[in-house]
Design an enzyme around this catalytic site. Structure first.
Site, PDB file in Angstrom:
ATOM      1  N   ILE A  58      12.850   0.060  -5.324  1.00 58.75           N
ATOM      2  CA  ILE A  58      12.784  -0.460  -3.952  1.00 58.75           C
ATOM      3  C   ILE A  58      11.366  -0.560  -3.419  1.00 58.75           C
ATOM      4  O   ILE A  58      11.140  -1.096  -2.344  1.00 58.75           O
ATOM      5  CB  ILE A  58      13.640   0.394  -2.977  1.00 58.75           C
ATOM      6  CG1 ILE A  58      13.282   1.881  -3.104  1.00 58.75           C
ATOM      7  CG2 ILE A  58      15.117   0.164  -3.223  1.00 58.75           C
ATOM      8  CD1 ILE A  58      14.002   2.759  -2.104  1.00 58.75           C
ATOM      9  N   GLY A  59      10.433  -0.056  -4.167  1.00 55.17           N
ATOM     10  CA  GLY A  59       9.054  -0.175  -3.700  1.00 55.17           C
ATOM     11  C   GLY A  59       8.091   0.022  -4.848  1.00 55.17           C
ATOM     12  O   GLY A  59       8.359   0.793  -5.772  1.00 55.17           O
ATOM     13  N   GLU A  60       7.021  -0.711  -4.792  1.00 52.44           N
ATOM     14  CA  GLU A  60       5.996  -0.484  -5.793  1.00 52.44           C
ATOM     15  C   GLU A  60       4.634  -0.700  -5.172  1.00 52.44           C
ATOM     16  O   GLU A  60       4.353  -1.750  -4.610  1.00 52.44           O
ATOM     17  CB  GLU A  60       6.171  -1.422  -6.984  1.00 52.44           C
ATOM     18  CG  GLU A  60       5.132  -1.143  -8.055  1.00 52.44           C
ATOM     19  CD  GLU A  60       5.366  -1.959  -9.313  1.00 52.44           C
ATOM     20  OE1 GLU A  60       6.358  -1.706 -10.002  1.00 52.44           O
ATOM     21  OE2 GLU A  60       4.558  -2.857  -9.569  1.00 52.44           O
ATOM     22  N   GLY A  61       3.818   0.323  -5.216  1.00 51.69           N
ATOM     23  CA  GLY A  61       2.461   0.199  -4.692  1.00 51.69           C
ATOM     24  C   GLY A  61       1.490   0.568  -5.790  1.00 51.69           C
ATOM     25  O   GLY A  61       1.861   0.668  -6.960  1.00 51.69           O
ATOM     26  N   THR A  62       0.258   0.767  -5.397  1.00 49.51           N
ATOM     27  CA  THR A  62      -0.770   1.088  -6.373  1.00 49.51           C
ATOM     28  C   THR A  62      -0.576   2.487  -6.938  1.00 49.51           C
ATOM     29  O   THR A  62      -0.874   2.743  -8.095  1.00 49.51           O
ATOM     30  CB  THR A  62      -2.155   1.014  -5.702  1.00 49.51           C
ATOM     31  OG1 THR A  62      -2.217  -0.218  -4.964  1.00 49.51           O
ATOM     32  CG2 THR A  62      -3.257   1.023  -6.726  1.00 49.51           C
ATOM     33  N   PHE A  63      -0.066   3.372  -6.110  1.00 43.05           N
ATOM     34  CA  PHE A  63      -0.016   4.761  -6.533  1.00 43.05           C
ATOM     35  C   PHE A  63       1.375   5.322  -6.766  1.00 43.05           C
ATOM     36  O   PHE A  63       1.527   6.485  -7.089  1.00 43.05           O
ATOM     37  CB  PHE A  63      -0.761   5.632  -5.509  1.00 43.05           C
ATOM     38  CG  PHE A  63      -2.193   5.247  -5.361  1.00 43.05           C
ATOM     39  CD1 PHE A  63      -3.080   5.434  -6.406  1.00 43.05           C
ATOM     40  CD2 PHE A  63      -2.655   4.662  -4.196  1.00 43.05           C
ATOM     41  CE1 PHE A  63      -4.413   5.057  -6.289  1.00 43.05           C
ATOM     42  CE2 PHE A  63      -3.982   4.282  -4.077  1.00 43.05           C
ATOM     43  CZ  PHE A  63      -4.863   4.482  -5.125  1.00 43.05           C
ATOM     44  N   LYS A  84      10.466   8.926  -5.480  1.00 45.66           N
ATOM     45  CA  LYS A  84       9.104   8.399  -5.512  1.00 45.66           C
ATOM     46  C   LYS A  84       8.383   8.926  -6.744  1.00 45.66           C
ATOM     47  O   LYS A  84       8.103  10.115  -6.848  1.00 45.66           O
ATOM     48  CB  LYS A  84       8.353   8.783  -4.223  1.00 45.66           C
ATOM     49  CG  LYS A  84       6.926   8.247  -4.165  1.00 45.66           C
ATOM     50  CD  LYS A  84       6.314   8.400  -2.777  1.00 45.66           C
ATOM     51  CE  LYS A  84       4.869   7.906  -2.761  1.00 45.66           C
ATOM     52  NZ  LYS A  84       4.290   7.842  -1.412  1.00 45.66           N
ATOM     53  N   ASP A 171      -2.512   5.831   7.160  1.00 43.97           N
ATOM     54  CA  ASP A 171      -1.953   4.563   6.674  1.00 43.97           C
ATOM     55  C   ASP A 171      -0.719   4.177   7.484  1.00 43.97           C
ATOM     56  O   ASP A 171       0.303   3.781   6.923  1.00 43.97           O
ATOM     57  CB  ASP A 171      -1.644   4.681   5.173  1.00 43.97           C
ATOM     58  CG  ASP A 171      -1.606   3.324   4.475  1.00 43.97           C
ATOM     59  OD1 ASP A 171      -2.057   2.325   5.085  1.00 43.97           O
ATOM     60  OD2 ASP A 171      -1.125   3.254   3.334  1.00 43.97           O
TER      61      ASP A 171
HETATM   62  P1  ADP Z   1       3.324   4.066  -1.540  1.00 45.01           P
HETATM   63  O1  ADP Z   1       2.376   5.213  -1.498  1.00 45.01           O
HETATM   64  O2  ADP Z   1       3.412   3.457  -2.897  1.00 45.01           O
HETATM   65  O3  ADP Z   1       3.089   3.060  -0.460  1.00 45.01           O
HETATM   66  P2  ADP Z   1       5.655   4.898  -0.005  1.00 45.01           P
HETATM   67  O4  ADP Z   1       5.958   6.336   0.158  1.00 45.01           O
HETATM   68  O5  ADP Z   1       5.057   4.200   1.168  1.00 45.01           O
HETATM   69  O6  ADP Z   1       4.766   4.702  -1.304  1.00 45.01           O
HETATM   70  O7  ADP Z   1       6.972   4.134  -0.406  1.00 45.01           O
HETATM   71  C1  ADP Z   1       6.948   2.749  -0.734  1.00 45.01           C
HETATM   72  C2  ADP Z   1       8.181   2.065  -0.183  1.00 45.01           C
HETATM   73  O8  ADP Z   1       9.355   2.660  -0.723  1.00 45.01           O
HETATM   74  C3  ADP Z   1       8.346   2.177   1.334  1.00 45.01           C
HETATM   75  O9  ADP Z   1       7.640   1.165   2.012  1.00 45.01           O
HETATM   76  C4  ADP Z   1       9.840   2.032   1.492  1.00 45.01           C
HETATM   77  O10 ADP Z   1      10.212   0.664   1.445  1.00 45.01           O
HETATM   78  C5  ADP Z   1      10.375   2.714   0.239  1.00 45.01           C
HETATM   79  N1  ADP Z   1      10.705   4.120   0.551  1.00 45.01           N
HETATM   80  C6  ADP Z   1       9.889   5.176   0.480  1.00 45.01           C
HETATM   81  N2  ADP Z   1      10.511   6.302   0.827  1.00 45.01           N
HETATM   82  C7  ADP Z   1      11.784   5.950   1.152  1.00 45.01           C
HETATM   83  C8  ADP Z   1      12.945   6.655   1.602  1.00 45.01           C
HETATM   84  N3  ADP Z   1      12.932   7.978   1.779  1.00 45.01           N
HETATM   85  N4  ADP Z   1      14.073   5.954   1.847  1.00 45.01           N
HETATM   86  C9  ADP Z   1      14.110   4.633   1.645  1.00 45.01           C
HETATM   87  N5  ADP Z   1      13.060   3.916   1.203  1.00 45.01           N
HETATM   88  C10 ADP Z   1      11.906   4.549   0.960  1.00 45.01           C
HETATM   89 MG    MG Z   2       3.347   3.120   1.592  1.00 44.90          MG
END
Ligand code: ADP
Ligand code: MG
Ligand code: ZN
Length: 563
Positions: A58-63, A84, A171
């Protein structure tokens, strides 16, 4: 990122990586790439398979990569969780600090909590309750004014909580503040860049560690039980954090000097791919910066200049002095902003460098975060940054909500970002504020401050004179987010034979949009002055006077809302 559905509009107006992945969800069928990633995660952390069914990415970032998973409880109930997976090159202290923010400050007041943490070797997976959430861009133009008021209120609740713990998030932006519109639930996530204030209650944010200690933490693996009786080989996040904390403090003194010399390294946007090593605190810990300030000795000349062209207005900014003087007695240090202000030199706006400037040392300050959300004191490298930087970012979110434009500012470098701020807040005002925290900005063209209500109404199209299709474009907005993406694309790609057809569909879409707007103004016709007053106080260029989260919650804009 594998097969992403890309439209030309998205090229110009890139959404967050996590947003684009949401499209996979809608496809219902997982792409081969995601299946592979899930498989790899099971292999990297095999314990996960005993407890979770990983359903999607559901999400992919750099870290990190974030997955949706379900856990089968003994009751037969399936609970949704967010997993995560941090990139293995993350510094262990960085991981532990992120966990400690979640465990100490999380789970209350719209701050995401943590359930478990799994680790195998250098792979760490943080397990959080899953909060289904909207894509900010998708809902931006359908939110009622009341929903915006609630959204901001809940964001300040979260910020008040973390700031109370001495956490600077660094952030704050919509993709890190999850919003479930139906349930009216909110959660601030992602402490991956968090830093501590000098009096932070988060042990692991109190110190910066040298890279050499990588791999020395997270060695033991206690067992924890999940729910009723499901026994796992799990590492509890709190324990990891505590173990790391004790080891960290042992090494603290020896590592400090190394950290001081280290040149600042990039925040998220500066690291292009997964092979990067995530530095311990994005760049530097505040406390380390402070100690560096006091030990001013070396002499180094820095003179930076750069020409930026903002939407053909040719605003020339010459950033001349990016350094501060030693404050040995501490008296000249500004109480709230913490930045030394005794900057008096006689070369300002001339083409020479005076001896005062010659004796300045190069300044290194925390800069991690997302450019369009960075506060002026971050953009100008003020070394002592406070929780006020999160309030600025919240102000930018509010600006997007009131104007219907996201992202509001899009800049690839700090000077452009600063120039963009000037176009809204005024160049003279920005220069004046920068002086209070010891920064000189030279700007060849004066741009006036804009009235926030006029600006937002114009962009949103709620004032009588403008429509969404013309006259309401933000100078730096590559496409009009008020229009459906498809329509935008249609209009941009008129092919010869189908031109008439395209124009017709554009017109229909536009009619529909305007009609919807007329029926469903959702409170946007009567935005109270309080809203713009609060926005003005959030976008206060001076961090020392900028409104705090606690104060914001008490602002008249939120009257009748329960704390
Ligand atoms: P990054 O450091 O890669 O930005 P995040 O913690 O912001 O990681 O998570 C990236 C994305 O994953 C979020 O923008 C959100 O869409 C999804 N996400 C993260 N934590 C949750 C959660 N507890 N429930 C649902 N979605 C989540
Ligand atoms: Mg984030
Ligand atoms: Zn000078």
């Amino acid at each position: 990122m594998e097969t992403m559905l890309k439209s030309p509009c998205e090229e110009q107006h890139p959404r967050e990586a996590e947003d684009s992945h949401r499209k996979h969800e809608q496809n219902n069928k997982l792409s081969e790439g995601i299946k592979k990633d899930i498989q790899k995660l099971y292999e990297a952390v095999p314990q996960l398979a005993n407890v979770f069914k990983i359903k999607d990415k559901i999400g992919e970032g750099t870290f990190s990569s974030v997955y949706l998973a379900t856990a089968q409880l003994q009751t037969g109930y399936e609970e949704k969780m967010a997993l995560k997976h941090l990139i293995p090159t993350s510094h262990p202290l960085r991981i532990a600090a992120e966990l400690q923010c979640l465990t100490v400050a999380g789970g209350q007041d719209n701050v995401m909590g943590v359930k478990y943490c799994f680790r195998k070797n250098d792979h760490v997976v943080i397990v959080m309750p899953y909060l289904e959430h909207e894509s900010f861009l998708d809902i931006l133009n359908s939110l009622s004014f009341e929903e915006v008021r609630e959204y901001m209120f809940n964001l300040f609740k979260a910020l008040r909580r973390i700031h109370h713990f001495g956490i600077v998030h660094r952030d704050v932006k919509p993709s890190n503040f999850l919003y479930n519109r139906r349930l009216k639930e909110y959660a601030l996530v992602d402490f991956g860049l968090a830093q501590g204030t000098p009096d932070t209650k988060i042990e692991l944010l109190k110190t910066a560690q040298s890279e050499g200690q990588k791999g020395s933490y997270l060695q033991s693996k206690p067992t924890v039980t999940l729910g009723n009786g499901v026994s796992l080989s799990v590492t509890a996040s709190k324990q990891i954090a505590q173990q790391s904390a004790s080891k960290a403090s042992n090494k603290r003194s020896s590592s400090l000097s190394k950290a001081e010399i280290k040149q600042a390294r990039g925040g998220k946007e500066e690291s292009a791919h997964h092979s990067v090593q995530r530095s311990v605190f994005g760049e530097r810990n505040f406390n380390v910066s402070t100690s560096t300030c006091q030990e001013n000795s070396s002499t180094k000349l820095i003179k930076q200049s750069k020409i930026i062209d903002i939407s053909s207005r040719k605003l020339l900014i010459k950033k001349k002095i990016i350094s501060t003087k030693t404050v040995s007695n501490g008296a000249a240090r500004k109480a709230a902003s913490g930045c030394p202000s005794n900057l008096t030199c006689d070369c300002y706006a001339t083409d020479r460098v005076c001896s005062v400037c010659l004796s300045r040392r190069q300044q290194v300050a925390p800069r991690a975060g997302t450019p369009g959300f960075r506060a002026p004191e971050v953009l100008t490298k003020c070394p002592t940054q406070t929780t006020a930087i999160d309030m600025w970012s919240a102000g930018i979110v509010f600006l997007s909500l009131l104007s219907g434009r996201y992202p509001f500012y899009k800049a690839s470098d700090d000077l452009t970002a600063l120039a963009q701020i000037m176009t809204v807040r005024g160049s003279r005002e920005t220069i004046q504020a920068a002086k209070t925290f010891g920064k000189s900005i030279l700007c060849t063209q004066e741009v006036p401050a804009q009235n926030l209500r006029t600006l937002c109404e114009k962009l949103r199209g709620t004032n009588s004179s403008s429509t969404r299709s013309k006259g309401a474009t933000h100078s730096d907005s590559p496409h009009d987010p008020a229009l459906p993406l498809d329509m935008d694309k249609h209009c941009a790609t008129k092919s010869l034979g189908k031109e008439v057809q395209h124009l017709q569909s554009c017109q229909e879409a536009l009619d529909g949009a305007l009609e919807n707007k007329a029926i469903d103004r959702k409170g946007w016709d009567h935005v109270p002055d309080d809203a713009y007053d609060l926005l003005d106080k959030l976008l206060d260029l001076n961090p020392a006077t900028r409104i705090t989260a606690k104060e914001a919650l008490l602002h008249p804009f939120f009257k009748n809302m329960r704390l």
